[in-house]
Design a protein around this motif. Structure first.
Motif, PDB file in Angstrom:
ATOM      1  N   VAL B 361       0.835  -1.204   0.000  1.00  0.00           N
ATOM      2  CA  VAL B 361       0.000   0.000   0.000  1.00  0.00           C
ATOM      3  C   VAL B 361       0.870   1.255   0.000  1.00  0.00           C
ATOM      4  CG1 VAL B 361      -1.985  -1.098   1.107  1.00  0.00           C
ATOM      5  CG2 VAL B 361      -0.171  -0.172   2.545  1.00  0.00           C
ATOM      6  N   ASP B 362       1.904   1.233  -0.823  1.00  0.00           N
ATOM      7  CA  ASP B 362       2.895   2.306  -0.664  1.00  0.00           C
ATOM      8  C   ASP B 362       2.451   3.664  -1.173  1.00  0.00           C
ATOM      9  OD1 ASP B 362       3.134   1.548  -3.237  1.00  0.00           O
ATOM     10  OD2 ASP B 362       5.269   1.017  -3.151  1.00  0.00           O
ATOM     11  N   ASP B 363       1.291   3.727  -1.823  1.00  0.00           N
ATOM     12  CA  ASP B 363       0.767   5.039  -2.196  1.00  0.00           C
ATOM     13  C   ASP B 363      -0.197   5.600  -1.150  1.00  0.00           C
ATOM     14  OD1 ASP B 363       2.150   5.028  -4.552  1.00  0.00           O
ATOM     15  OD2 ASP B 363       0.499   4.149  -5.709  1.00  0.00           O
ATOM     16  N   ALA B 364      -0.527   4.788  -0.167  1.00  0.00           N
ATOM     17  CA  ALA B 364      -1.567   5.205   0.790  1.00  0.00           C
ATOM     18  C   ALA B 364      -1.080   6.377   1.632  1.00  0.00           C
ATOM     19  CB  ALA B 364      -1.951   4.027   1.683  1.00  0.00           C
ATOM     20  N   ARG B 365      -1.966   7.355   1.775  1.00  0.00           N
ATOM     21  CA  ARG B 365      -1.632   8.541   2.567  1.00  0.00           C
ATOM     22  C   ARG B 365      -2.624   8.806   3.684  1.00  0.00           C
ATOM     23  NH1 ARG B 365       2.429  11.412   0.691  1.00  0.00           N
ATOM     24  NH2 ARG B 365       1.773  13.277   1.795  1.00  0.00           N
ATOM     25  N   LEU B 366      -3.757   8.098   3.684  1.00  0.00           N
ATOM     26  CA  LEU B 366      -4.769   8.368   4.704  1.00  0.00           C
ATOM     27  C   LEU B 366      -5.427   7.079   5.177  1.00  0.00           C
ATOM     28  CD1 LEU B 366      -7.075  11.379   4.868  1.00  0.00           C
ATOM     29  CD2 LEU B 366      -8.087   9.117   5.213  1.00  0.00           C
ATOM     30  N   GLY B 367      -5.440   6.876   6.473  1.00  0.00           N
ATOM     31  CA  GLY B 367      -6.071   5.682   7.032  1.00  0.00           C
ATOM     32  C   GLY B 367      -6.829   6.009   8.308  1.00  0.00           C
ATOM     33  N   ILE B 368      -7.733   5.109   8.673  1.00  0.00           N
ATOM     34  CA  ILE B 368      -8.465   5.317   9.924  1.00  0.00           C
ATOM     35  C   ILE B 368      -8.274   4.120  10.843  1.00  0.00           C
ATOM     36  CG2 ILE B 368     -10.232   6.788   8.887  1.00  0.00           C
ATOM     37  CD1 ILE B 368     -12.147   4.355   9.040  1.00  0.00           C
ATOM     38  N   THR B 369      -8.431   4.389  12.150  1.00  0.00           N
ATOM     39  CA  THR B 369      -8.485   3.324  13.147  1.00  0.00           C
ATOM     40  C   THR B 369      -9.847   3.385  13.816  1.00  0.00           C
ATOM     41  OG1 THR B 369      -7.577   4.738  14.884  1.00  0.00           O
ATOM     42  CG2 THR B 369      -6.005   3.429  13.600  1.00  0.00           C
ATOM     43  N   HIS B 370     -10.396   2.221  14.109  1.00  0.00           N
ATOM     44  CA  HIS B 370     -11.725   2.121  14.728  1.00  0.00           C
ATOM     45  C   HIS B 370     -11.642   1.140  15.883  1.00  0.00           C
ATOM     46  CE1 HIS B 370     -15.445  -0.434  14.998  1.00  0.00           C
ATOM     47  NE2 HIS B 370     -15.956   0.752  15.231  1.00  0.00           N
ATOM     48  N   ASN B 371     -11.897   1.629  17.068  1.00  0.00           N
ATOM     49  CA  ASN B 371     -11.775   0.864  18.302  1.00  0.00           C
ATOM     50  C   ASN B 371     -13.141   0.877  18.996  1.00  0.00           C
ATOM     51  OD1 ASN B 371      -9.846   1.526  21.365  1.00  0.00           O
ATOM     52  ND2 ASN B 371     -10.467  -0.427  20.525  1.00  0.00           N
ATOM     53  N   ALA B 372     -13.614  -0.302  19.412  1.00  0.00           N
ATOM     54  CA  ALA B 372     -14.964  -0.386  19.987  1.00  0.00           C
ATOM     55  C   ALA B 372     -14.940  -1.035  21.360  1.00  0.00           C
ATOM     56  CB  ALA B 372     -15.878  -1.174  19.058  1.00  0.00           C
ATOM     57  N   GLY B 373     -15.892  -0.669  22.197  1.00  0.00           N
ATOM     58  CA  GLY B 373     -16.031  -1.253  23.527  1.00  0.00           C
ATOM     59  C   GLY B 373     -17.336  -2.013  23.663  1.00  0.00           C
ATOM     60  N   GLY B 374     -17.281  -3.190  24.304  1.00  0.00           N
ATOM     61  CA  GLY B 374     -18.487  -3.999  24.503  1.00  0.00           C
ATOM     62  C   GLY B 374     -19.067  -4.403  23.167  1.00  0.00           C
ATOM     63  N   THR B 375     -20.402  -4.407  23.095  1.00  0.00           N
ATOM     64  CA  THR B 375     -21.061  -4.659  21.808  1.00  0.00           C
ATOM     65  C   THR B 375     -21.240  -3.312  21.094  1.00  0.00           C
ATOM     66  OG1 THR B 375     -23.132  -4.621  23.039  1.00  0.00           O
ATOM     67  CG2 THR B 375     -22.252  -6.776  22.447  1.00  0.00           C
ATOM     68  N   VAL B 376     -20.146  -2.565  21.043  1.00  0.00           N
ATOM     69  CA  VAL B 376     -20.095  -1.230  20.430  1.00  0.00           C
ATOM     70  C   VAL B 376     -21.018  -0.245  21.145  1.00  0.00           C
ATOM     71  CG1 VAL B 376     -19.698  -0.017  18.266  1.00  0.00           C
ATOM     72  CG2 VAL B 376     -19.766  -2.496  18.260  1.00  0.00           C
ATOM     73  N   ALA B 377     -21.079  -0.347  22.455  1.00  0.00           N
ATOM     74  CA  ALA B 377     -21.702   0.730  23.233  1.00  0.00           C
ATOM     75  C   ALA B 377     -20.775   1.943  23.225  1.00  0.00           C
ATOM     76  CB  ALA B 377     -21.972   0.277  24.664  1.00  0.00           C
TER      77      ALA B 377
END
Lengths: 388, 388
Positions: B361-377
């Protein structure tokens, strides 16, 4: 930077209420805070919530979403845990959020259930605020830890059990008119002296009780308060936090609490005040010796001089520096995860004039709150002031 | 507003390491982060630390001062707890602190010990992320809860076990070259299909493992990075958080996670991007179905369309939107209190080009991280970007 105002405050009664769930307690405190604030819940951008031992007391982690629901809030909610300073750090981060302009309204609070665990269970639960590997497994509990600190203080500066009994008696006296307090009864110095020992040199009335309860606050930006014509005269004008080595064995001096010193220096600088400007203080008296240590590390007394403050009447309601007019953790009670927020509730009421003890201090315009975790491995200080 | 840069990142190996203490794990991760950052520890203004179940796993609350000590830091330290999103909220508050100008350098991280509890103990510990009164006492554990969500999704949109097996196989494949991963081995779709059931329709390879590990980050302001000539090309340019009803029974639709939607909307607006701008994603795949739900609630797929994404190869390393190139929680492992920080570690490496999977993915410049708790409460989303 926007100033932060306390728009509303709420407390449950503090005491032995094992039949009520945590969400029930927090719902009550937050309902009272929103009624007091006259702020609609939909304006709240965030809930900061303090709790310490819910994993043990209610088999419940991840309490922030539950408490948002209990408070009728539909906004991001985060739990802070810093032992007995859990709500203190929740307040501090809320102050930072409002000041940065990121949010105009932040709800803050804390809750602890403890009495359902029984005395032994609560003592064991509280012990997780100390270093498990190097303190707890060696048999240390918090009365024992603070007894070591008291002994070190006595060795270094002098002082006696009777000096500490005066602290207990003063704080119990302050709680008599506080309807939220766990113990609304006077305790004489003689009675405190006659009590059974807990951990030498600390006796029964040197120790804060085990308590259930909740506290809540609605904090708003200056601009929001003005735009909405809120009656919110008290501002949080300074905030500071300090951290120390966790285990007593790693500290240089058990009669001095550097985390409190750091938190106070940061908070005073933030508020552009000196220690001499402080007119009222709510300090973390989980044990009577803790009040003495706090007053010195906060810069309100020289080292070795706070031990006689209560005996000399200086920290009494009619003294030069009234301390723990709420009754303190000692008499008002200490639901650990709620304590840091409840101190801000009490100070707000004292300063705005609707506290039962406000009459004794009706000229006061500036007060501080001091909340500590463990054997003061953590401390948070806030400066509250009556704003124009 | 100052931009926030990731100056340094550090991870322990994720896996079954019951003989190491929490402080030992965090010391290693933070040491690596400071080496990577070339930032002196005395410049750190604050430590934000995530941990979920330390009260149960190590009989240790009040971990922030301990971890500051382990990291060699002498600054205020605060613990955040938001179930499996504990480190996510710790990162978020650190980003806010740097942006507001209050601090130039904030250390962030998280740690969890789980395997010392055994599988039954860890499962019981994890359960405190659900509603104890209305879910856990009825017998619900997290595999069961996510099985309900998977069943609801299948009912609403279609999809099959095989679609989920493709998610597992993809993420295991991504972990093969990741030296920090708990499982550096490929798993075929057939093998995933042949695995024993855990909670219908979820089978063994649909579930993230129980893991020990720690992660750490050093975040700095743009100004600090420039003044100190740091090599810190990746910025955190957006942050968002969402909270939902805690118990599944109180939700309108089990195939949609509003907390993720809220967090994403907030983070995208904060970064001034659209979902279409996202080139890479690390999402919270505690179960394979969770990756599917995340991709839809994040706005990366229309409702009902993410279920086939892995099968179609769209989320593979060579697909249009590579997802969980680290191996995800599924294969890299899920030490819950560390996960939110470790996702930012992985994304930083992917974007700056020193991740084993960066070449894909050497052209990639933007990414996201998504972290959830419980059943996404609870959910937290961050947007990371290569800055000039």
């Amino acid at each position: 930077m926007t100033a932060v105002r306390v728009a509303g405050v709420g407390l449950t009664h503090f005491g032995q209420i094992p039949e009520r769930t945590g969400r029930d307690l927090f719902a009550e405190a937050s309902q009272l805070a929103f009624e007091d604030a006259s702020v609609p819940r939909e304006d709240v951008a965030q809930l900061n919530y303090g709790n310490f031992m819910g994993a043990l007391a209610e088999h419940q982690g991840h309490q922030a979403p539950l408490m948002a629901e209990a408070a009728g809030l539909d906004c991001p909610a985060t739990r802070y845990e810093e032992a007995c300073a859990s709500a203190g750090v929740a307040v501090r981060e809320a102050v930072k959020t409002v000041r940065s302009g990121e949010a105009d309204v932040v709800a803050v609070g804390g809750m602890e259930r403890m009495t359902n665990l029984g005395t032994a269970g609560a003592t064991e639960g509280l012990a997780i605020a100390a270093d498990d590997l190097f303190e707890v497994r060696a048999g240390m509990t918090f009365p024992g830890a603070y007894a070591l600190m008291a002994s070190a203080y006595f060795d270094e500066y002098g002082g006696s059990r009777e000096d500490l009994a005066h602290v207990a008696s003063k704080n119990h006296g302050n709680a008599v008119e506080n309807e939220y307090a766990q113990y609304q009864r006077a305790v004489s110095v003689e009675k405190a002296m006659d009590a059974p020992p807990v951990a030498e040199p600390l006796y029964l009335f040197d120790c804060a009780p085990i308590t259930d309860g909740a506290a809540a606050l609605v904090l708003v930006s200056d601009d929001y308060a003005e735009a909405n014509d809120l009656d919110a005269p008290v501002g949080i004008v300074g905030s500071g936090q300090g951290t120390d080595k966790m285990a007593l064995q790693d500290r240089d001096d058990l009669a001095w609490t550097p985390a409190t010193e750091q938190a106070a220096e940061m908070a005073y600088a933030d508020a552009a005040i000196e220690a001499d400007d402080v007119e009222l203080a709510e300090v973390h008296d989980c044990f009577t010796i803790a009040e003495v240590l706090a007053l010195e590390s906060l810069g309100l007394y020289e080292p070795g001089h706070a031990i006689g403050a209560a005996r000399r009447g200086e920290t009494a309601a009619d003294g030069d520096l009234p301390v723990n007019l709420s009754g303190g953790l000692k008499a008002k009670g200490h639901p650990v995860g709620a304590t840091g927020a409840s101190q801000v509730v009490e100070m707000t009421r004292l300063l705005r004039g609707d506290h039962p003890n406000s009459d004794a201090v009706d000229d006061a315009r500036l007060g501080i709150t001091h909340n500590a975790g463990g054997t003061v491995a953590s401390a948070v200080v806030h400066v509250l002031e009556v704003l124009a």
